[in-house]
Write an enzyme that holds these catalytic residues in place. Structure first.
Site, mmCIF file in Angstrom:
data_model
loop_
_atom_site.group_PDB
_atom_site.id
_atom_site.type_symbol
_atom_site.label_atom_id
_atom_site.label_comp_id
_atom_site.label_asym_id
_atom_site.label_seq_id
_atom_site.Cartn_x
_atom_site.Cartn_y
_atom_site.Cartn_z
ATOM 1 C CB SER A 282 64.990 98.426 -41.228
ATOM 2 O OG SER A 282 64.527 97.883 -39.983
ATOM 3 C CG ASP A 283 63.824 91.698 -42.268
ATOM 4 O OD1 ASP A 283 62.784 91.622 -41.614
ATOM 5 O OD2 ASP A 283 64.034 90.681 -43.235
ATOM 6 C CD1 TRP A 284 64.901 91.554 -35.200
ATOM 7 C CD2 TRP A 284 62.686 91.322 -35.064
ATOM 8 N NE1 TRP A 284 64.817 91.390 -33.895
ATOM 9 C CE2 TRP A 284 63.440 91.176 -33.676
ATOM 10 C CE3 TRP A 284 61.341 91.079 -35.255
ATOM 11 C CZ2 TRP A 284 62.563 90.937 -32.734
ATOM 12 C CZ3 TRP A 284 60.525 90.814 -34.210
ATOM 13 C CH2 TRP A 284 61.071 90.804 -32.878
ATOM 14 N N GLY A 285 65.920 94.489 -36.954
ATOM 15 C CA GLY A 285 67.230 94.921 -36.618
ATOM 16 C C GLY A 285 68.273 94.896 -37.599
#
Ligand code: BGC
Length: 744
Positions: A282-285
């Site tokens: 995933s991307d950050w958060g």
């Protein structure tokens, strides 16, 4: 005591099982490990944390990362840099029950210690081997510093220069973007993922992130499937075909479904249709952000939605860690989905050779040698020169004569160091990460003993302070020629750096006005991470070099171009608008039912009353210190059927007095088709070096593949029709034209 003996026997058994598995394929080895794993350990592999070194997103404080690593509850860390630090984390992972190695990820976007030009600048070189080499060197340095995995290349097509992340990609064109995507993947991953100097590529951001509405970062995307396939997906597909080990999804929603929970993108297209065998982080958060999107009600639902849609690893949301095991136990998630995600990650760890030697990337001797390698600096210097675009050169003022007695070098960017690095600079603890050749130093290195260099700052990048103008004017008055270095700050482009006004900031263009009033020729260097709007400069400067952000060797690369030791050969990978109001503006647009032919007539046609329809500088544009002529276009045939091909040849001649390279571009246009087609689309190009007076016969081949597109049924196919063929020096400077017919 009894406990200890049982424990020891168990570890011996585990180790033996994995060792026996050595003779098996990586797939089988991953299965053997998977069989030994508890549910908690499986979820652990899907969990990625930021180390405490630095943050590239909103930080979540987590005080027991050490324990979690020791307990096998973490699969990867990001932002852990250095052979020492990666080694100590890996030692903790080796205390876990199954000793599954960590992978260390990092945004190695344009170089590591040796910083290369920002990716958009490198794209301007249209030089695939050089771009591949830049990624190779970045991987060599990063891997020597313990990094296994880079979050690059970013292959998002972008048509909106307000979006700050255009600096990370290869611009607006799917064909050029696909070739660069593949070159970067190959560069990072090297010959073999198991080599000690190979890092895994992570192709991002899947998908369509570059089309964020209004150019505002993290914003929504709404587009037709046909446009998605035709324009935005090709560089991702090219990366899969080049063997990319991993993908990162994106922050945006696509047509209402956030990318991180987008089954259609991740499972249907990427994993099923394209057969991608790597894993998706995933991307950050971004899994947690599904709540903000209004797509789920809590992190439990977020974790379920993301995993089911094909996201394999959770960067920094802790949604998988806190929810997946329970979701499986509650029968809400099928364990096979978890197993598949874990296995994808384990296979990469095996391919990287980390089960054999978890410390193979953490070697201080190698680190020291790799990070101080002069060959890397030399390559960065060449790449810097290759990336600079010559936009204007009145009276052939450039290249500068080495006989000038006094050169005034003016502007807020002349003496800056760190600015030259651009946005994604990796700070490496313990090494001199600021090593950089300023533009001032570069010019000092270049000029002969008979020339002196005068300096004035003139003004800041931002703000209205003009108190430095008079000093700048007096310095200019003493000189034979003025070089003015202006532009953005390096952190005005990059992640979360969208701008609604993309002019050259502050009073910098006013400074140029004052300098031009001296009557001296003024060569302007424009430093930026995106196409800017600079109409005054474009009209009035004597010459313009668009230097982007060029990295550690910026000063030397700029000096090489200014004095003609390198003849500029770069071409714009993105259209430069004349005003923000024209955005999005791109060369491969449709004709519309009422095309405007010029800016004079606005009667019921597709134009603006108050602005030109033409860009300031078109896609593919860039001058040289020499000139090229295009002659003798010959097509082997004017008709072809689906199985044939046509050979196209022409003669390219260097008609000037200096050796130089030209990027000859081939565009095609289907005159009519079952869906509306662009007025022209880049289908091939060649970068050719010619000495003065030299001619070469250049050849292109046209086959069905080059004529294919996604039709109204989203099938990649060609249709019988008439084609227009255009060969030129830019998308607007077409020098040769012909037509041919594709028959059934
Ligand atoms: C960016 C990614 C990057 C990640 C890790 C995110 O905010 O969108 O491109 O790889 O952070 O630094």
């Amino acid at each position: 005591m009894r406990c200890k003996i049982v424990g020891l026997l168990f570890f011996t058994f585990v180790y033996a099982t994995i060792c026996v598995a050595q003779k098996k394929s990586n797939n089988q080895k991953a299965d053997s490990v998977l069989r030994l794993m508890t549910l908690d350990e499986k979820v652990g592999q899907l969990n990625q944390y930021n180390d405490d070194n630095q943050a590239t997103g909103p930080v979540t404080i987590d005080n027991n990362k050490v324990d979690q690593v020791k307990n096998g509850q973490v699969g990867s860390l990001l932002n852990t840099i250095g052979s020492d630090r990666t080694r100590s984390w890996q030692e903790l992972a080796m205390q876990s029950r199954l000793k599954i190695p960590l992978i260390f990820g990092q945004d190695v976007i344009h170089g590591f210690k040796t910083t290369f030009p920002i990716p958009l600048a490198e794209a301007a070189s249209w030089d695939l081997p050089a771009i591949q080499m830049s990624a190779r060197i970045a991987a060599t340095e990063a891997s020597a510093s313990g990094i296994h995995w880079t979050f690059a290349p970013m292959v998002d097509i972008a048509r909106d220069p307000r979006w700050g992340r255009v600096m990370e990609g290869a611009g607006e064109d799917p064909y050029l973007g696909s070739l660069i995507s593949a070159a970067r993947v190959k560069g990072f991953q090297g010959l073999n993922l198991g080599d000690t100097n190979a890092v895994m590529a992570c192709v991002k951001h899947f998908a369509a992130y570059g089309a964020a509405v209004g150019g505002r970062d993290y914003n929504s995307v709404d587009m037709s499937e046909r446009q998605l396939y035709e324009i935005y997906l090709p560089p991702f597909k090219a990366a899969v075909d080049a063997g990319a080990a991993s993908f990162m999804n994106s922050f945006n929603d696509l047509n209402g479904i956030p990318a991180v929970a987008n089954n259609f993108l991740q499972r249907t297209i990427l994993k099923e249709k394209w057969g991608f065998k790597g894993f998706i982080v995933s991307d950050w958060g971004s899994i947690g952000e599904l709540i903000n999107h209004g797509y789920v009600k809590d992190t439990r639902e977020a974790a379920a939605a993301a995993l089911m849609a094909g996201t394999d690893m959770d960067m920094e949301s802790r949604a998988f860690k806190n929810n997946l095991a329970q979701l499986v136990k509650d029968g809400k998630i099928n364990i096979e989905l978890v197993n598949d995600a874990v296995k994808r990650i384990l296979i990469k760890k095996f391919e990287m050779g980390l089960f054999d030697n978890p410390y193979k990337f953490s070697n201080i001797m190698r680190e020291q040698a790799a990070l101080n390698n002069p060959a890397h600096q030399a390559a960065a210097r060449t790449m810097a020169a290759k990336s600079i675009v010559l936009l204007k050169n009145n009276n052939n003022i450039l290249p500068l004569s080495k006989n000038y007695k006094k050169i005034a070098f003016i502007g807020p960017l002349v003496k800056s160091l760190i600015e030259n690095k651009g946005f994604w600079d990796v700070s490496i603890p313990g090494v001199d990460s600021n090593f950089i050749v300023s533009q001032w130093e570069g010019l000092q290195n270049k000029i002969g003993p008979g020339t002196s260099l005068l300096y004035a700052k003139g003004c800041d990048i931002e703000g209205n302070n003009k108190s430095g103008f008079s000093e700048a004017v007096s310095v200019a008055n003493q000189a034979d020629v003025v070089i003015l270095s202006i532009g953005e700050k390096r952190d005005m482009s990059g992640e979360a750096k969208s701008r609604s006004n993309i002019n050259i900031p502050g009073v910098q263009e006013e400074l140029l006005q004052q300098l031009l009033a001296t009557g001296k020729p003024v060569v302007v260097l424009i430093n930026a991470g995106r196409p800017l709007v600079f109409n005054y400069t474009a009209k009035n400067a004597t010459a313009i070099l668009y230097t982007w952000w060029l990295g550690s060797e910026a000063g030397n690369g700029i000096a090489d171009v200014l004095f003609g030791d390198y003849n500029p050969s770069a071409k714009l990978p993105m259209t430069f608008p004349a005003s923000v109001g024209q955005i999005p503006i791109y060369y491969n647009h449709f004709n519309t039912g009422r095309p405007a032919l010029d800016d004079k007539n606005h009667i019921y046609n597709s134009s603006y009353l108050d602005e030109s329809i033409f860009p300031k500088f078109p896609f593919g544009f860039g001058l040289s210190y020499t000139n090229f002529s295009y002659t003798n276009l010959v097509l082997s045939n004017k008709n072809m059927n689906m199985k044939d091909s046509i050979s196209v040849s022409f003669t390219l001649t260097n008609t000037g007095k200096i050796a130089g390279e030209e990027v000859a571009q081939l565009y095609l246009h289907n005159k009519h088709a079952s869906v509306v087609m662009p007025v022209k689309a880049l289908k091939d190009f060649k970068k050719i070096m010619l000495t003065p007076g030299e001619s070469k016969k250049i050849q292109f081949n046209i086959n069905k593949e080059k004529l294919s597109f996604f039709n109204s049924n989203l099938k990649w196919d060609a249709e019988p029709t008439d084609f227009e063929l255009m060969i030129g020096s830019s998308s607007e400077d077409i020098r040769l034209q012909a037509s041919f017919e594709l028959k059934k």
